[in-house]
Motif scaffolding. Sequence first.
Motif, PDB file in Angstrom:
ATOM      1  N   GLU A  83      -1.082  -6.151 -13.583  1.00 49.46           N
ATOM      2  CA  GLU A  83      -2.506  -6.203 -13.943  1.00 49.46           C
ATOM      3  C   GLU A  83      -3.215  -7.004 -12.849  1.00 49.46           C
ATOM      4  O   GLU A  83      -2.816  -8.127 -12.552  1.00 49.46           O
ATOM      5  CB  GLU A  83      -2.641  -6.915 -15.301  1.00 49.46           C
ATOM      6  N   ILE A  84      -4.238  -6.426 -12.251  1.00 52.30           N
ATOM      7  CA  ILE A  84      -4.929  -7.129 -11.166  1.00 52.30           C
ATOM      8  C   ILE A  84      -6.348  -7.469 -11.606  1.00 52.30           C
ATOM      9  O   ILE A  84      -7.094  -6.595 -12.050  1.00 52.30           O
ATOM     10  CB  ILE A  84      -4.961  -6.279  -9.877  1.00 52.30           C
ATOM     11  N   ILE A  85      -6.686  -8.737 -11.507  1.00 54.06           N
ATOM     12  CA  ILE A  85      -8.015  -9.197 -11.915  1.00 54.06           C
ATOM     13  C   ILE A  85      -8.626 -10.009 -10.773  1.00 54.06           C
ATOM     14  O   ILE A  85      -8.026 -10.983 -10.306  1.00 54.06           O
ATOM     15  CB  ILE A  85      -7.930 -10.061 -13.199  1.00 54.06           C
ATOM     16  N   GLU A  86      -9.793  -9.584 -10.324  1.00 61.25           N
ATOM     17  CA  GLU A  86     -10.520 -10.339  -9.299  1.00 61.25           C
ATOM     18  C   GLU A  86     -11.424 -11.331 -10.007  1.00 61.25           C
ATOM     19  O   GLU A  86     -12.125 -10.969 -10.945  1.00 61.25           O
ATOM     20  CB  GLU A  86     -11.382  -9.383  -8.461  1.00 61.25           C
ATOM     21  N   THR A 120      -1.140  -2.943  -1.839  1.00 65.56           N
ATOM     22  CA  THR A 120       0.218  -3.412  -1.527  1.00 65.56           C
ATOM     23  C   THR A 120       0.875  -3.987  -2.782  1.00 65.56           C
ATOM     24  O   THR A 120       2.052  -3.726  -3.056  1.00 65.56           O
ATOM     25  CB  THR A 120       0.216  -4.473  -0.408  1.00 65.56           C
ATOM     26  N   ALA A 121       0.123  -4.747  -3.545  1.00 61.73           N
ATOM     27  CA  ALA A 121       0.678  -5.328  -4.780  1.00 61.73           C
ATOM     28  C   ALA A 121       1.083  -4.217  -5.752  1.00 61.73           C
ATOM     29  O   ALA A 121       2.149  -4.280  -6.374  1.00 61.73           O
ATOM     30  CB  ALA A 121      -0.334  -6.263  -5.433  1.00 61.73           C
ATOM     31  N   ARG A 122       0.253  -3.181  -5.874  1.00 64.35           N
ATOM     32  CA  ARG A 122       0.570  -2.083  -6.801  1.00 64.35           C
ATOM     33  C   ARG A 122       1.770  -1.269  -6.317  1.00 64.35           C
ATOM     34  O   ARG A 122       2.551  -0.771  -7.132  1.00 64.35           O
ATOM     35  CB  ARG A 122      -0.627  -1.164  -6.995  1.00 64.35           C
ATOM     36  N   ALA A 123       1.922  -1.154  -5.002  1.00 65.29           N
ATOM     37  CA  ALA A 123       3.089  -0.441  -4.474  1.00 65.29           C
ATOM     38  C   ALA A 123       4.367  -1.210  -4.811  1.00 65.29           C
ATOM     39  O   ALA A 123       5.409  -0.617  -5.092  1.00 65.29           O
ATOM     40  CB  ALA A 123       2.951  -0.249  -2.966  1.00 65.29           C
ATOM     41  N   LEU A 124       4.293  -2.541  -4.787  1.00 59.38           N
ATOM     42  CA  LEU A 124       5.451  -3.374  -5.112  1.00 59.38           C
ATOM     43  C   LEU A 124       5.713  -3.400  -6.610  1.00 59.38           C
ATOM     44  O   LEU A 124       6.855  -3.565  -7.048  1.00 59.38           O
ATOM     45  CB  LEU A 124       5.220  -4.816  -4.640  1.00 59.38           C
ATOM     46  N   ASN A 125       4.651  -3.306  -7.402  1.00 59.31           N
ATOM     47  CA  ASN A 125       4.759  -3.491  -8.848  1.00 59.31           C
ATOM     48  C   ASN A 125       3.675  -2.657  -9.536  1.00 59.31           C
ATOM     49  O   ASN A 125       2.576  -3.136  -9.790  1.00 59.31           O
ATOM     50  CB  ASN A 125       4.592  -4.991  -9.158  1.00 59.31           C
ATOM     51  N   PRO A 126       3.995  -1.408  -9.843  1.00 65.17           N
ATOM     52  CA  PRO A 126       2.986  -0.498 -10.409  1.00 65.17           C
ATOM     53  C   PRO A 126       2.400  -0.982 -11.741  1.00 65.17           C
ATOM     54  O   PRO A 126       1.305  -0.578 -12.117  1.00 65.17           O
ATOM     55  CB  PRO A 126       3.763   0.814 -10.604  1.00 65.17           C
ATOM     56  N   ALA A 137       0.778 -10.333 -13.930  1.00 61.80           N
ATOM     57  CA  ALA A 137      -0.632 -10.252 -13.547  1.00 61.80           C
ATOM     58  C   ALA A 137      -0.840 -10.925 -12.193  1.00 61.80           C
ATOM     59  O   ALA A 137      -0.192 -11.927 -11.880  1.00 61.80           O
ATOM     60  CB  ALA A 137      -1.517 -10.929 -14.595  1.00 61.80           C
ATOM     61  N   LEU A 138      -1.730 -10.339 -11.421  1.00 65.34           N
ATOM     62  CA  LEU A 138      -2.168 -10.920 -10.152  1.00 65.34           C
ATOM     63  C   LEU A 138      -3.649 -11.240 -10.288  1.00 65.34           C
ATOM     64  O   LEU A 138      -4.467 -10.339 -10.519  1.00 65.34           O
ATOM     65  CB  LEU A 138      -1.963  -9.917  -9.007  1.00 65.34           C
ATOM     66  N   LEU A 139      -3.971 -12.523 -10.178  1.00 63.67           N
ATOM     67  CA  LEU A 139      -5.368 -12.938 -10.204  1.00 63.67           C
ATOM     68  C   LEU A 139      -5.787 -13.221  -8.768  1.00 63.67           C
ATOM     69  O   LEU A 139      -5.176 -14.051  -8.093  1.00 63.67           O
ATOM     70  CB  LEU A 139      -5.544 -14.202 -11.052  1.00 63.67           C
ATOM     71  N   ILE A 140      -6.800 -12.505  -8.315  1.00 68.36           N
ATOM     72  CA  ILE A 140      -7.287 -12.715  -6.947  1.00 68.36           C
ATOM     73  C   ILE A 140      -8.511 -13.622  -7.042  1.00 68.36           C
ATOM     74  O   ILE A 140      -9.567 -13.218  -7.538  1.00 68.36           O
ATOM     75  CB  ILE A 140      -7.629 -11.376  -6.266  1.00 68.36           C
ATOM     76  N   ASN A 141      -8.336 -14.863  -6.611  1.00 70.71           N
ATOM     77  CA  ASN A 141      -9.335 -15.915  -6.835  1.00 70.71           C
ATOM     78  C   ASN A 141     -10.253 -16.103  -5.622  1.00 70.71           C
ATOM     79  O   ASN A 141      -9.958 -15.635  -4.521  1.00 70.71           O
ATOM     80  CB  ASN A 141      -8.598 -17.225  -7.158  1.00 70.71           C
ATOM     81  N   LYS A 142     -11.343 -16.802  -5.867  1.00 67.27           N
ATOM     82  CA  LYS A 142     -12.333 -17.199  -4.840  1.00 67.27           C
ATOM     83  C   LYS A 142     -13.035 -15.990  -4.241  1.00 67.27           C
ATOM     84  O   LYS A 142     -13.349 -15.973  -3.047  1.00 67.27           O
ATOM     85  CB  LYS A 142     -11.685 -18.077  -3.749  1.00 67.27           C
ATOM     86  N   ILE A 143     -13.295 -14.966  -5.070  1.00 63.10           N
ATOM     87  CA  ILE A 143     -13.960 -13.771  -4.538  1.00 63.10           C
ATOM     88  C   ILE A 143     -15.394 -14.067  -4.098  1.00 63.10           C
ATOM     89  O   ILE A 143     -15.983 -13.278  -3.370  1.00 63.10           O
ATOM     90  CB  ILE A 143     -13.934 -12.582  -5.527  1.00 63.10           C
ATOM     91  N   ASP A 144     -15.940 -15.232  -4.523  1.00 65.18           N
ATOM     92  CA  ASP A 144     -17.262 -15.640  -4.025  1.00 65.18           C
ATOM     93  C   ASP A 144     -17.236 -15.885  -2.511  1.00 65.18           C
ATOM     94  O   ASP A 144     -18.283 -15.908  -1.867  1.00 65.18           O
ATOM     95  CB  ASP A 144     -17.753 -16.894  -4.764  1.00 65.18           C
ATOM     96  N   LEU A 145     -16.032 -16.076  -1.948  1.00 62.76           N
ATOM     97  CA  LEU A 145     -15.918 -16.324  -0.499  1.00 62.76           C
ATOM     98  C   LEU A 145     -15.829 -15.035   0.323  1.00 62.76           C
ATOM     99  O   LEU A 145     -15.893 -15.091   1.560  1.00 62.76           O
ATOM    100  CB  LEU A 145     -14.660 -17.168  -0.200  1.00 62.76           C
ATOM    101  N   VAL A 185       2.411 -15.315 -13.894  1.00 70.32           N
ATOM    102  CA  VAL A 185       1.095 -14.936 -13.377  1.00 70.32           C
ATOM    103  C   VAL A 185       0.960 -15.507 -11.981  1.00 70.32           C
ATOM    104  O   VAL A 185       1.266 -16.678 -11.734  1.00 70.32           O
ATOM    105  CB  VAL A 185      -0.037 -15.471 -14.290  1.00 70.32           C
ATOM    106  N   MET A 186       0.532 -14.657 -11.084  1.00 76.89           N
ATOM    107  CA  MET A 186       0.401 -15.049  -9.682  1.00 76.89           C
ATOM    108  C   MET A 186      -1.080 -15.177  -9.344  1.00 76.89           C
ATOM    109  O   MET A 186      -1.873 -14.288  -9.662  1.00 76.89           O
ATOM    110  CB  MET A 186       1.053 -13.930  -8.872  1.00 76.89           C
TER     111      MET A 186
END
Length: 215
Positions: free
Chosen positions: A190-193, A181-187, A159-167, A135-136
């Motif tokens: 799972e991406i979670i904000e 870009t992440a989906r192009a590299l790895n269709p 999975a890619l977790l995109i953290n600190k979305i409050d910022l 998990v990244m």
Amino acid sequence: MKVKVVSRILQANDRLADENRRLFKEKGVYVINLMSAPGAGKTTLIVETIKALKDRVSIGVVEGDIVGTDDAERIDSLGIPVVQINTHGACHLDANMVREVLDELPLQDIRLLIVENVGNLVCPAEFNIGEDMKVMLLSVSEGDDKPGKYPLMFQESSALLINKIDLLPYLDIDIERIKSTARALNPEIEIIELSCKTGQGMDRWVTFLEEKLQI
Ligand code: MG
Ligand code: ZN
């Protein structure tokens, strides 16, 4: 020549990772290899994940750091079994380092083992440790160019977790660029904000884990 040496090191590591994987399967432990740059919020994510799941799942943690025990102490204060690996300069964990500390964890009582890798966007992705998934974690404060600059991390992660979305209101970044870009590299990724600070999006991450753990 150099390329050959590196590939031999990685092959040897993969064999040890397979041994770890067999042990984890035997003990019924699901293992996450959590990777990110320094400061993306790995330890805070682990703390919040423990708070959300600990009443339903037995959790253990391996903390990887070059030096120090600060992160392990945060986990220990929650009453969760934790073991610290200090790599003394190495910028990633490998299968052998993980194997050497497994005796210090009550594996038979642990269902979910979270391994916090050393903060680094490069080689942690190359060294399997016997995990079920990588998990990244990416903080929005790191900018929107990271998937393109460090592709292997995103290719290897489930999975890619995109953290600190409050910022986000304070930053000049394009979160859609990160995701596309992440989906192009790895269709399959799972991406979670989310924000570990406000709790926004944490429910999606917890649900994702519940599905993996079948609870
Ligand atoms: Mg940490
Ligand atoms: Zn390294």
